[in-house]
Enzyme design. Structure first.
Site, PDB file in Angstrom:
ATOM      1  N   HIS A 193     -66.089   7.817  60.221  1.00  0.00           N
ATOM      2  CA  HIS A 193     -66.869   8.909  59.634  1.00  0.00           C
ATOM      3  C   HIS A 193     -67.057  10.064  60.605  1.00  0.00           C
ATOM      4  CE1 HIS A 193     -68.558   6.804  56.046  1.00  0.00           C
ATOM      5  NE2 HIS A 193     -68.338   8.030  55.633  1.00  0.00           N
ATOM      6  N   ARG A 300     -55.388  12.799  48.139  1.00  0.00           N
ATOM      7  CA  ARG A 300     -55.226  11.364  48.415  1.00  0.00           C
ATOM      8  C   ARG A 300     -56.400  10.607  47.796  1.00  0.00           C
ATOM      9  NH1 ARG A 300     -53.250  13.266  53.764  1.00  0.00           N
ATOM     10  NH2 ARG A 300     -51.245  12.272  54.164  1.00  0.00           N
ATOM     11  N   ARG A 336     -52.578  12.679  43.458  1.00  0.00           N
ATOM     12  CA  ARG A 336     -51.711  11.519  43.673  1.00  0.00           C
ATOM     13  C   ARG A 336     -52.476  10.276  43.257  1.00  0.00           C
ATOM     14  NH1 ARG A 336     -49.799   9.683  49.491  1.00  0.00           N
ATOM     15  NH2 ARG A 336     -52.008   9.215  49.792  1.00  0.00           N
ATOM     16  N   GLU A 435     -40.685   9.132  49.224  1.00  0.00           N
ATOM     17  CA  GLU A 435     -41.067   8.658  50.556  1.00  0.00           C
ATOM     18  C   GLU A 435     -40.395   7.341  50.914  1.00  0.00           C
ATOM     19  OE1 GLU A 435     -45.324   8.238  50.815  1.00  0.00           O
ATOM     20  OE2 GLU A 435     -45.518   7.610  48.751  1.00  0.00           O
ATOM     21  N   ASN A 458     -44.220  11.320  56.010  1.00  0.00           N
ATOM     22  CA  ASN A 458     -44.915  10.372  56.894  1.00  0.00           C
ATOM     23  C   ASN A 458     -44.339   8.975  56.687  1.00  0.00           C
ATOM     24  OD1 ASN A 458     -46.481  12.577  57.344  1.00  0.00           O
ATOM     25  ND2 ASN A 458     -48.266  11.841  56.217  1.00  0.00           N
ATOM     26  N   ASP A 459     -44.141   8.630  55.437  1.00  0.00           N
ATOM     27  CA  ASP A 459     -43.548   7.328  55.145  1.00  0.00           C
ATOM     28  C   ASP A 459     -42.022   7.370  55.179  1.00  0.00           C
ATOM     29  OD1 ASP A 459     -45.623   5.415  54.829  1.00  0.00           O
ATOM     30  OD2 ASP A 459     -46.237   6.432  52.998  1.00  0.00           O
ATOM     31  N   ARG A 469     -45.248   3.643  61.467  1.00  0.00           N
ATOM     32  CA  ARG A 469     -45.912   4.906  61.816  1.00  0.00           C
ATOM     33  C   ARG A 469     -47.221   4.734  62.573  1.00  0.00           C
ATOM     34  NH1 ARG A 469     -47.659   7.124  55.753  1.00  0.00           N
ATOM     35  NH2 ARG A 469     -49.489   8.122  56.593  1.00  0.00           N
ATOM     36  N   CYS A 506     -45.391  16.937  51.306  1.00  0.00           N
ATOM     37  CA  CYS A 506     -46.790  16.786  51.675  1.00  0.00           C
ATOM     38  C   CYS A 506     -46.970  15.925  52.919  1.00  0.00           C
ATOM     39  CB  CYS A 506     -47.599  16.245  50.501  1.00  0.00           C
ATOM     40  SG  CYS A 506     -46.959  14.704  49.863  1.00  0.00           S
TER      41      CYS A 506
HETATM   42  C1  PEP Z   1     -46.501  10.654  53.270  1.00  0.00           C
HETATM   43  O1  PEP Z   1     -46.185   9.472  53.311  1.00  0.00           O
HETATM   44  O2  PEP Z   1     -45.838  11.575  53.796  1.00  0.00           O
HETATM   45  C2  PEP Z   1     -47.744  11.064  52.585  1.00  0.00           C
HETATM   46  C3  PEP Z   1     -48.055  12.330  52.432  1.00  0.00           C
HETATM   47  O3  PEP Z   1     -48.594  10.105  52.154  1.00  0.00           O
HETATM   48  P1  PEP Z   1     -49.580   9.268  53.112  1.00  0.00           P
HETATM   49  O4  PEP Z   1     -49.597   9.935  54.452  1.00  0.00           O
HETATM   50  O5  PEP Z   1     -50.883   9.272  52.421  1.00  0.00           O
HETATM   51  O6  PEP Z   1     -48.911   7.927  53.144  1.00  0.00           O
HETATM   52 MG    MG Z   2     -47.078   8.016  52.014  1.00  0.00          MG
END
Ligand code: PEP
Ligand code: MG
Length: 583
Positions: A193, A300, A336, A435, A458-459, A469, A506
């Site tokens: 938090h 998210r 999402r 992703e 990111n994924d 990651r 994203c």
């Molecule tokens: C991603 O995977 O790039 C993404 C935006 O989703 P998250 O980071 O919530 O897994």
């Molecule tokens: Mg993701």
């Protein structure tokens, strides 16, 4: 004293140089006084008064936070009020005072210690998190019992960098933004938090520093680099100068960026792209608007399910989504659907422990298996869709069958609303997150059945390079500029455009200035990122021509290693904006 460099977890970006203020543990030692039978009622009534006084304090604080920072942050205090109403705790204190005949201060602090030790042994993450609530409220009650006042972070007389072992939500919430210019804590993670609040207050912060309160003394000069997680104590003159230059650069960049807020996100030769925000909480609306976003590219929603015991209802979600839809008017807001799993656990579902959670029963896989949970969310999104420009997006799609199943559930949710005679936008646009490498490789097939793609790098990076990651040991292999990633991203953009749909991104990658030039050149239509990065990316986009970005992307695609691509792109960025990125 020579400089000490400490490394923690970056919690909120930015650089500050200032004077350390150690916000130490407060002295709430209680003395153990015996009491007589006659004194028992008096002790109990002192306890009751302290409970009432604490309750009033919390309500005042909660109102203040709701007004200044939004209701989401104020909700933390609902948990605090619940502690005050905990019958078991109250009755245990009262019955022990009657039986053991020690003063109430002593008994209460003993009961508090017992609670904390019981909770710390519990495996359940949700319950574990409650320790800080109990301690926070417990200290307040004790303070009132002892008639003490704590010098809070709201009473500071000069600008300081706060150094604490931990900061409770009450501490963070009462921080005076003009006085607390940065903070550092020994414990805590990126999603605690405290870290979340630091980000929304836009105060540079580093958490999880472990020994900060031991190594830093009151009045020490410290540098906090909230972007890299580095804290430097008593910096050498050379280090000091280096950071001073960086701090100044950030300050003047902020000024430049403020001036382009309301200008379009277009290149010098007129190619328009969309710069949207990634959000975790609906309460971030104001911040998103302030940073001049063209909408929300990723909401998210899984955070909706966290930090609570029950599941969010359809109505509750509907209210939040509707609020977003109304606030952004005709600007798009992409919701999402819940992406639970991986590193985002919640305690309401009794999920089995998995060997590879990132590749396990998560996101859309979980939703398809739990239509009750999934359709509740879909109905809430649909209902809210009649109030603005909402779009829905499915995470972790690995192939066309999964996408079709998710769309069937969306249709079922529509039918359910129809039966209830509830309005919704029947033409709500549906998108897929790309992703998973299998989705990227079959994006030509997926593109036939969605209105847009949003690439979740990111994924996508972790799956295509086989690099977890969250594992810091192999972080050097997590390369957004790896030729494999570039090729996958290009193929998704090309497939989308061939099918006449727009393609966004994203993942964090789209908020990196040097990578933004590459992505622009690859033809990306929408860049979605944390609000704080939007203006920096807009500045980059407005400083380059599309023709040049395309040439840069072509060159980058010919290179053979991630390092080469990264070096090349950094060089190009310096050429485009030498005043900001030149050394
Ligand atoms: C991603 O995977 O790039 C993404 C935006 O989703 P998250 O980071 O919530 O897994
Ligand atoms: Mg993701």
């Amino acid at each position: 004293m020579s400089e000490i460099i400490l490394k923690g977890i970056p919690a909120a970006p930015g650089i500050v140089i200032g004077k350390a203020y150690i916000y130490g543990k407060e002295d709430l030692d209680v003395e153990k006084h015996p009491i007589t039978e006659e004194q028992v009622p008096l002790e109990i009534s002192r306890f009751e008064d302290a409970l009432i006084q604490t309750r009033q304090e919390i309500i005042v604080l909660q109102k203040k936070i709701a007004f200044e920072m939004g209701t989401e942050h104020a909700e933390v205090f609902d948990a605090h009020l619940l502690v005050l109403e905990d019958r078991m705790l109250i009755e245990e204190v009262i019955s022990r005072v009657k039986k053991e005949k020690w003063c109430i201060d002593f008994i209460f602090s003993e009961v508090l210690k017992r609670y904390a030790s019981v909770f710390s042994r519990i495996e359940d993450e949700y319950l574990k998190e409650r320790i800080s609530d109990i301690n926070d409220v417990g200290r307040r009650i004790l303070r009132n019992l002892l008639g003490k006042k704590r010098k809070g972070l709201s009473d500071l007389e000069e600008q300081v960098i706060v150094i604490a072992h931990d900061l409770s939500p009450s501490d963070t919430a009462t921080m005076h933004k003009n006085k607390v210019i940065g903070f550092v804590t020994d414990i805590g993670g990126k999603t605690s938090h405290t870290a979340i609040m630091a980000k929304s207050l836009e105060i540079p912060a580093v958490v999880g520093l472990e020994f900060g309160t031991e190594k830093i003394k009151n009045g020490d000069r410290v540098i906090v680099d909230g972007s890299s997680g580095v804290v430097i104590v008593a910096p050498d003159i050379e280090t000091y100068r280096k950071y001073e230059v960086q701090e100044e650069k950030i300050r003047s960049l902020t000024e430049v960026l403020g001036s382009i807020r309301d200008l379009p996100s277009e290149t010098k030769d007129g190619k328009l792209v969309s710069l949207a925000a990634n959000i975790e909480f609906p309460e971030e609306i104001q911040t998103v608007i302030q940073h001049g976003a063209d909408g929300v590219g990723l909401y998210r929603t899984e955070y909706f399910y966290m930090n609570r015991k029950d599941l969010p209802t359809e109505d509750e979600q509907y209210e939040a989504y509707k609020n977003l839809a109304v606030s952004f008017k005709d600007k798009p807001v992409i919701i999402r659907t819940m992406d639970l799993g991986g590193d985002k656990f919640i305690s309401q579902f009794d999920l089995p422990k998995e060997m590879s959670p990132f590749m396990g029963w998560r996101a859309i896989r979980f939703c398809l298996a739990r239509p009750d949970v999934f359709k509740t969310q879909l109905r809430a999104i649909l209902r809210a869709s009649s109030f603005g420009n909402l779009k829905v997006m499915f995470p972790m799609i690995s192939g066309i069958e999964e996408l079709r199943k998710a769309k069937v559930m969306l249709e079922e949710a529509k039918e359910e609303l129809k039966a209830r005679r509830v309005a919704y936008n029947d033409r709500i646009e549906v998108g897929a997150m790309i992703e998973v490498p299998s989705a990227a490789l079959t994006s030509d097939i997926l593109s036939q059945e969605v209105s847009f793609f949003s690439i979740g790098t990111n994924d996508l990076i972790q799956y295509s390079l086989a690099v977890d990651r969250t594992n810091e040991k192999i972080a050097y292999l997590y390369e957004p500029t790896h030729p494999a990633v570039l090729r996958l991203v290009k193929s998704v953009i090309d497939a989308g455009h061939k099918a006449n749909i727009w393609v966004g991104m994203c993942g964090e990658m789209s908020g990196e200035p040097s990578l933004a030039i590459l992505l622009l050149g690859l033809g990306l239509d929408e860049f979605s990122m944390p609000s704080a990065s939007i203006l920096e990316i807009k500045n980059v986009i407005r400083s380059v021509t599309y023709v040049k970005a395309r040439a840069i992307a072509d060159e980058a695609l010919k290179l053979t290693t991630g390092f080469e691509v990264e070096t090349f792109l950094n060089q190009k960025l310096k050429e485009v904006l030498p005043d900001i990125y030149g050394s």
